[in-house]
Write an enzyme that holds these catalytic residues in place. Structure first.
Site, PDB file in Angstrom:
ATOM      1  N   CYS A  42       0.828  -1.215   0.000  1.00  0.00           N
ATOM      2  CA  CYS A  42       0.000   0.000   0.000  1.00  0.00           C
ATOM      3  C   CYS A  42       0.856   1.256   0.000  1.00  0.00           C
ATOM      4  O   CYS A  42       0.684   2.145  -0.824  1.00  0.00           O
ATOM      5  CB  CYS A  42      -0.937  -0.020   1.210  1.00  0.00           C
ATOM      6  SG  CYS A  42      -1.897   1.489   1.343  1.00  0.00           S
ATOM      7  N   CYS A  47      -1.596   1.683  -3.041  1.00  0.00           N
ATOM      8  CA  CYS A  47      -2.575   2.769  -2.862  1.00  0.00           C
ATOM      9  C   CYS A  47      -1.964   4.171  -2.874  1.00  0.00           C
ATOM     10  O   CYS A  47      -2.446   5.066  -3.573  1.00  0.00           O
ATOM     11  CB  CYS A  47      -3.321   2.627  -1.537  1.00  0.00           C
ATOM     12  SG  CYS A  47      -3.347   1.001  -0.810  1.00  0.00           S
ATOM     13  N   LYS A  50       0.016   5.298  -6.073  1.00  0.00           N
ATOM     14  CA  LYS A  50      -1.017   5.304  -7.117  1.00  0.00           C
ATOM     15  C   LYS A  50      -1.879   6.560  -7.023  1.00  0.00           C
ATOM     16  O   LYS A  50      -2.080   7.275  -8.002  1.00  0.00           O
ATOM     17  CB  LYS A  50      -1.853   4.029  -6.964  1.00  0.00           C
ATOM     18  CG  LYS A  50      -2.969   3.824  -7.909  1.00  0.00           C
ATOM     19  CD  LYS A  50      -4.337   4.210  -7.469  1.00  0.00           C
ATOM     20  CE  LYS A  50      -4.889   3.874  -6.146  1.00  0.00           C
ATOM     21  NZ  LYS A  50      -5.655   2.675  -6.010  1.00  0.00           N
ATOM     22  N   TYR A 179      -9.523  -3.024 -11.110  1.00  0.00           N
ATOM     23  CA  TYR A 179      -9.363  -1.621 -10.711  1.00  0.00           C
ATOM     24  C   TYR A 179      -7.957  -1.091 -10.946  1.00  0.00           C
ATOM     25  O   TYR A 179      -7.790   0.069 -11.344  1.00  0.00           O
ATOM     26  CB  TYR A 179      -9.846  -1.408  -9.263  1.00  0.00           C
ATOM     27  CG  TYR A 179      -8.888  -1.814  -8.172  1.00  0.00           C
ATOM     28  CD1 TYR A 179      -8.042  -0.874  -7.579  1.00  0.00           C
ATOM     29  CD2 TYR A 179      -8.835  -3.123  -7.699  1.00  0.00           C
ATOM     30  CE1 TYR A 179      -7.174  -1.236  -6.565  1.00  0.00           C
ATOM     31  CE2 TYR A 179      -7.965  -3.490  -6.680  1.00  0.00           C
ATOM     32  CZ  TYR A 179      -7.133  -2.550  -6.125  1.00  0.00           C
ATOM     33  OH  TYR A 179      -6.272  -2.902  -5.120  1.00  0.00           O
ATOM     34  N   GLU A 183      -7.190   2.126 -13.228  1.00  0.00           N
ATOM     35  CA  GLU A 183      -6.530   3.294 -12.630  1.00  0.00           C
ATOM     36  C   GLU A 183      -5.261   3.668 -13.407  1.00  0.00           C
ATOM     37  O   GLU A 183      -5.024   4.838 -13.691  1.00  0.00           O
ATOM     38  CB  GLU A 183      -6.186   2.991 -11.169  1.00  0.00           C
ATOM     39  CG  GLU A 183      -7.441   2.908 -10.318  1.00  0.00           C
ATOM     40  CD  GLU A 183      -7.206   2.435  -8.882  1.00  0.00           C
ATOM     41  OE1 GLU A 183      -8.105   2.635  -8.057  1.00  0.00           O
ATOM     42  OE2 GLU A 183      -6.138   1.867  -8.585  1.00  0.00           O
ATOM     43  N   HIS A 437     -26.912  21.832  -0.254  1.00  0.00           N
ATOM     44  CA  HIS A 437     -26.967  22.453  -1.561  1.00  0.00           C
ATOM     45  C   HIS A 437     -25.976  23.600  -1.670  1.00  0.00           C
ATOM     46  O   HIS A 437     -25.810  24.333  -0.710  1.00  0.00           O
ATOM     47  CB  HIS A 437     -28.403  22.966  -1.785  1.00  0.00           C
ATOM     48  CG  HIS A 437     -28.607  23.501  -3.162  1.00  0.00           C
ATOM     49  ND1 HIS A 437     -28.687  22.674  -4.261  1.00  0.00           N
ATOM     50  CD2 HIS A 437     -28.736  24.777  -3.602  1.00  0.00           C
ATOM     51  CE1 HIS A 437     -28.870  23.435  -5.334  1.00  0.00           C
ATOM     52  NE2 HIS A 437     -28.895  24.698  -4.970  1.00  0.00           N
ATOM     53  N   GLU A 442     -25.897  15.725  -2.841  1.00  0.00           N
ATOM     54  CA  GLU A 442     -27.281  15.931  -2.392  1.00  0.00           C
ATOM     55  C   GLU A 442     -28.256  15.052  -3.185  1.00  0.00           C
ATOM     56  O   GLU A 442     -29.322  14.689  -2.690  1.00  0.00           O
ATOM     57  CB  GLU A 442     -27.682  17.400  -2.489  1.00  0.00           C
ATOM     58  CG  GLU A 442     -27.812  17.944  -3.893  1.00  0.00           C
ATOM     59  CD  GLU A 442     -28.188  19.442  -3.914  1.00  0.00           C
ATOM     60  OE1 GLU A 442     -29.105  19.836  -3.193  1.00  0.00           O
ATOM     61  OE2 GLU A 442     -27.532  20.196  -4.664  1.00  0.00           O
TER      62      GLU A 442
HETATM   63  P1  FAD Z   1       1.381  -6.102   1.859  1.00  0.00           P
HETATM   64  O1  FAD Z   1       1.091  -4.674   2.111  1.00  0.00           O
HETATM   65  O2  FAD Z   1       1.532  -6.541   0.455  1.00  0.00           O
HETATM   66  O3  FAD Z   1       2.712  -6.443   2.671  1.00  0.00           O
HETATM   67  C1  FAD Z   1       3.341  -7.667   2.573  1.00  0.00           C
HETATM   68  C2  FAD Z   1       4.817  -7.483   2.866  1.00  0.00           C
HETATM   69  O4  FAD Z   1       5.416  -8.747   3.080  1.00  0.00           O
HETATM   70  C3  FAD Z   1       5.572  -6.848   1.712  1.00  0.00           C
HETATM   71  O5  FAD Z   1       6.240  -5.695   2.173  1.00  0.00           O
HETATM   72  C4  FAD Z   1       6.567  -7.926   1.266  1.00  0.00           C
HETATM   73  O6  FAD Z   1       7.792  -7.398   0.841  1.00  0.00           O
HETATM   74  C5  FAD Z   1       6.721  -8.735   2.542  1.00  0.00           C
HETATM   75  N1  FAD Z   1       7.147 -10.124   2.348  1.00  0.00           N
HETATM   76  C6  FAD Z   1       6.581 -11.040   1.521  1.00  0.00           C
HETATM   77  N2  FAD Z   1       7.187 -12.249   1.685  1.00  0.00           N
HETATM   78  C7  FAD Z   1       8.143 -12.068   2.629  1.00  0.00           C
HETATM   79  C8  FAD Z   1       9.080 -12.937   3.253  1.00  0.00           C
HETATM   80  N3  FAD Z   1       9.135 -14.228   2.933  1.00  0.00           N
HETATM   81  N4  FAD Z   1       9.926 -12.429   4.176  1.00  0.00           N
HETATM   82  C9  FAD Z   1       9.866 -11.122   4.522  1.00  0.00           C
HETATM   83  N5  FAD Z   1       8.983 -10.267   3.986  1.00  0.00           N
HETATM   84  C10 FAD Z   1       8.123 -10.737   3.061  1.00  0.00           C
HETATM   85  N6  FAD Z   1      -5.979  -1.146  -1.426  1.00  0.00           N
HETATM   86  C11 FAD Z   1      -6.853  -0.197  -1.006  1.00  0.00           C
HETATM   87  O7  FAD Z   1      -7.492  -0.359   0.028  1.00  0.00           O
HETATM   88  N7  FAD Z   1      -7.032   0.957  -1.728  1.00  0.00           N
HETATM   89  C12 FAD Z   1      -6.338   1.213  -2.862  1.00  0.00           C
HETATM   90  O8  FAD Z   1      -6.530   2.259  -3.492  1.00  0.00           O
HETATM   91  C13 FAD Z   1      -5.406   0.241  -3.301  1.00  0.00           C
HETATM   92  N8  FAD Z   1      -4.675   0.454  -4.415  1.00  0.00           N
HETATM   93  C14 FAD Z   1      -3.740  -0.469  -4.793  1.00  0.00           C
HETATM   94  C15 FAD Z   1      -2.982  -0.201  -5.925  1.00  0.00           C
HETATM   95  C16 FAD Z   1      -2.043  -1.098  -6.361  1.00  0.00           C
HETATM   96  C17 FAD Z   1      -1.223  -0.798  -7.590  1.00  0.00           C
HETATM   97  C18 FAD Z   1      -1.838  -2.305  -5.628  1.00  0.00           C
HETATM   98  C19 FAD Z   1      -0.815  -3.299  -6.079  1.00  0.00           C
HETATM   99  C20 FAD Z   1      -2.588  -2.582  -4.494  1.00  0.00           C
HETATM  100  C21 FAD Z   1      -3.545  -1.659  -4.072  1.00  0.00           C
HETATM  101  N9  FAD Z   1      -4.339  -1.886  -2.952  1.00  0.00           N
HETATM  102  C22 FAD Z   1      -5.255  -0.952  -2.538  1.00  0.00           C
HETATM  103  C23 FAD Z   1      -4.249  -3.169  -2.201  1.00  0.00           C
HETATM  104  C24 FAD Z   1      -3.405  -3.007  -0.942  1.00  0.00           C
HETATM  105  O9  FAD Z   1      -2.148  -2.501  -1.284  1.00  0.00           O
HETATM  106  C25 FAD Z   1      -3.276  -4.357  -0.247  1.00  0.00           C
HETATM  107  O10 FAD Z   1      -4.566  -4.869  -0.012  1.00  0.00           O
HETATM  108  C26 FAD Z   1      -2.542  -4.242   1.074  1.00  0.00           C
HETATM  109  O11 FAD Z   1      -1.272  -3.684   0.916  1.00  0.00           O
HETATM  110  C27 FAD Z   1      -2.441  -5.629   1.722  1.00  0.00           C
HETATM  111  O12 FAD Z   1      -1.682  -5.545   2.907  1.00  0.00           O
HETATM  112  P2  FAD Z   1      -0.929  -6.834   3.466  1.00  0.00           P
HETATM  113  O13 FAD Z   1      -0.454  -6.442   4.830  1.00  0.00           O
HETATM  114  O14 FAD Z   1      -1.771  -8.009   3.323  1.00  0.00           O
HETATM  115  O15 FAD Z   1       0.311  -7.064   2.499  1.00  0.00           O
END
Ligand code: FAD
Length: 451
Positions: A42, A47, A50, A179, A183, A437, A442
């Site tokens: 994110c 997010c 983006k 999405y 975007e 308004h 609205e």
């Molecule tokens: P992540 O945030 O993906 O974090 C996982 C972390 O784990 C990463 O940093 C990765 O490097 C680390 N990792 C993975 N494997 C290992 C390992 N073996 N050892 C150590 N570290 C590891 N969501 C919204 O709500 N609104 C939006 O507008 C939106 N826009 C988005 C736009 C894009 C382009 C993308 C790709 C996603 C978007 N999302 C949006 C989705 C949102 O980013 C994810 O839902 C959110 O980040 C999920 O969080 P998470 O904690 O599950 O994983």
């Protein structure tokens, strides 16, 4: 048995950071392992960057629209390098805040790739070090992918690389209809690239209300995005420094970049889950119960790696609920119903609750109220665009089941409407609310005629 940590979280993204911070606040000895950058998808490549780029992409229309209000804007010029540098600076600032907050809560950060050796043992690859923990939280998120069968797929990029392109492509092909594809098509088009959208489905934005999907495609086409539906990429070849893309309809397009946004896959590979008795779903996500517990009692998983609702606020909620359950003796399950969501395309979409199609499948009598109107700003700017709003109502109980908005500030509107929908507001409650308004929002309390 003594462990190094009470909690070891793998992945410092939205879910992992929230869970680790809260657990540490509740007194747990907690640490998080992150292989890339603290903040996760994110903050680093989702997010936040983006949305910053969406803002950038909308100035072009704003400059054009200003003329109708008496402004003379001399020819505006856009500089990609400035946008990327400023975006990177903001992301670095946010990453610093995430680190500070983790440290402030007393949690340790290991910058490494983690692999599970057994349910309580995590191996750090770079440091070649082993840590033990009573509870392990998998919060490794998801990743973009490019179909393996496409010839020349190594020439394509995903959203990960799109945030770091050296130059704005003069011509870009975005592949996908979800999405992220919509975007990025809006971003590239708004910044001045010739933009082609290729999607294998018969309409963009699967899962959204049918009318919103059609209207969005139409608005994109009106803005000059070349949309190819029921079409897919067969091959990509390098050609004079550009890319020659063959589509399934036999046509070829020469572009500077091909960006795939065809969905994301849970990061469960190479984690050592097979040594730990952690079951996966058919989509290779970690299978969890309502409390985010996996099939291995001391291993939990939150966020995109569980493939429930893949959004940042949901990952954060799941992380918080996990910390409440395991470290505050307050079992908490996350409610995944009526989650508002947005598509930050141009125009913007905001939705909460059921689509008209889903409501008709679940309820005997469904009333639909809708309107499409020219926003006040467009009357002076002359821009050919409409705001569309739809309320989906249960005819029997009068409850508002869904609200769908397309147009300026749709996401901001829907966040507020979501409170009413979550509280099970009725259409009568909407009608009893006095309009503000003049605003576009609205119209949501002035919808009178059933469609
Ligand atoms: P992540 O945030 O993906 O974090 C996982 C972390 O784990 C990463 O940093 C990765 O490097 C680390 N990792 C993975 N494997 C290992 C390992 N073996 N050892 C150590 N570290 C590891 N969501 C919204 O709500 N609104 C939006 O507008 C939106 N826009 C988005 C736009 C894009 C382009 C993308 C790709 C996603 C978007 N999302 C949006 C989705 C949102 O980013 C994810 O839902 C959110 O980040 C999920 O969080 P998470 O904690 O599950 O994983």
């Amino acid at each position: 048995m003594d462990y190094d940590f009470d909690l070891l979280t793998i992945g410092a993204g939205s879910g992992g950071v929230r869970a680790t911070r809260m657990a540490a606040t509740y007194g747990a000895k907690a640490a998080v392992v992150e292989e890339y950058r603290v903040g996760g998808t994110c903050v680093i490549r989702g997010c936040v960057p983006k949305k910053l780029m969406v803002y950038a992409s909308r100035y072009g229309e704003d400059f054009d629209d200003a003329a109708g209000f008496g402004w003379h804007v001399p020819h505006a010029k856009f500089d990609w390098a400035t946008l990327i540098a400023n975006k990177d600076r903001e992301i670095a600032r946010l990453e610093g805040l995430y680190r500070k907050n983790l440290g402030g809560a007393g949690a340790a950060i290991f910058e490494d790739r983690a692999v599970l050796r057994d349910p309580h043992t995590v191996h750090l690859l770079k440091a070649n070090k082993t840590l033990t923990a009573k509870t392990v939280l998998i919060a490794t998120g998801g990743r973009p992918w490019i179909p393996e069968e496409i010839e020349g797929n190594d020439l394509a990029i995903t959203s990960n690389e799109a945030f770091h392109l050296k130059d704005l492509p003069r011509c870009v092909m975005v592949v996908g209809g979800g999405y992220i594809a919509i975007e990025f098509a809006g971003i590239f088009k708004g910044l001045g690239s010739r933009t082609v959208l290729v999607h294998h489905g018969d309409e963009v934005l699967r899962g959204f209300d049918r009318e919103i999907r059609e209207r969005m495609r139409h608005e994109m086409q009106k803005r000059g995005i070349d949309v190819h539906l029921k079409s897919s990429v067969v091959s990509i070849r390098a050609h004079n420094g550009r890319k020659l893309v063959r589509l399934s309809d036999g046509t070829e397009q020469e572009v500077d970049e091909v960006m795939f946004a065809v969905g994301r896959r849970p990061n469960t590979g190479g984690l050592g889950l097979e040594h730990c008795g952690v079951e996966l779903t058919s989509r290779r996500a970690v299978a969890v119960d309502a409390y985010s517990r996996s099939s291995q009692a001391n291993i939990y998983a939150v966020g995109d790696v569980t493939d429930r609702v893949n959004l940042t606020p949901v990952a954060i909620r799941e992380g918080a609920a996990f910390a409440e359950t395991v470290f505050n003796d307050a079992p908490t399950a996350v409610d995944h119903v009526d989650i508002p969501t947005a598509v930050f395309g141009t125009p913007e979409i905001g939705v909460v609750g059921l689509t008209e199609e889903a409501a008709r499948a679940q309820f005997d009598k469904v009333d639909v109220y809708k309107t499409a109107f020219r926003p006040m700003r467009a009357t002076m700017s002359g821009r050919d665009t409409l705001i569309f709003m739809k309320l989906v109502v249960d005819g029997a109980s009068d409850r508002v089941l869904g609200c769908h908005v397309m147009g300026e500030s749709a996401a901001e509107m829907i966040q507020c409407v979501a409170i009413a929908v979550k509280m099970k507001a009725t259409k009568r409650d909407f009608d009893a609310t006095v309009a503000l308004h003049p605003s576009a929002a609205e119209e949501l309390v002035l919808l009178k005629t059933k469609a």
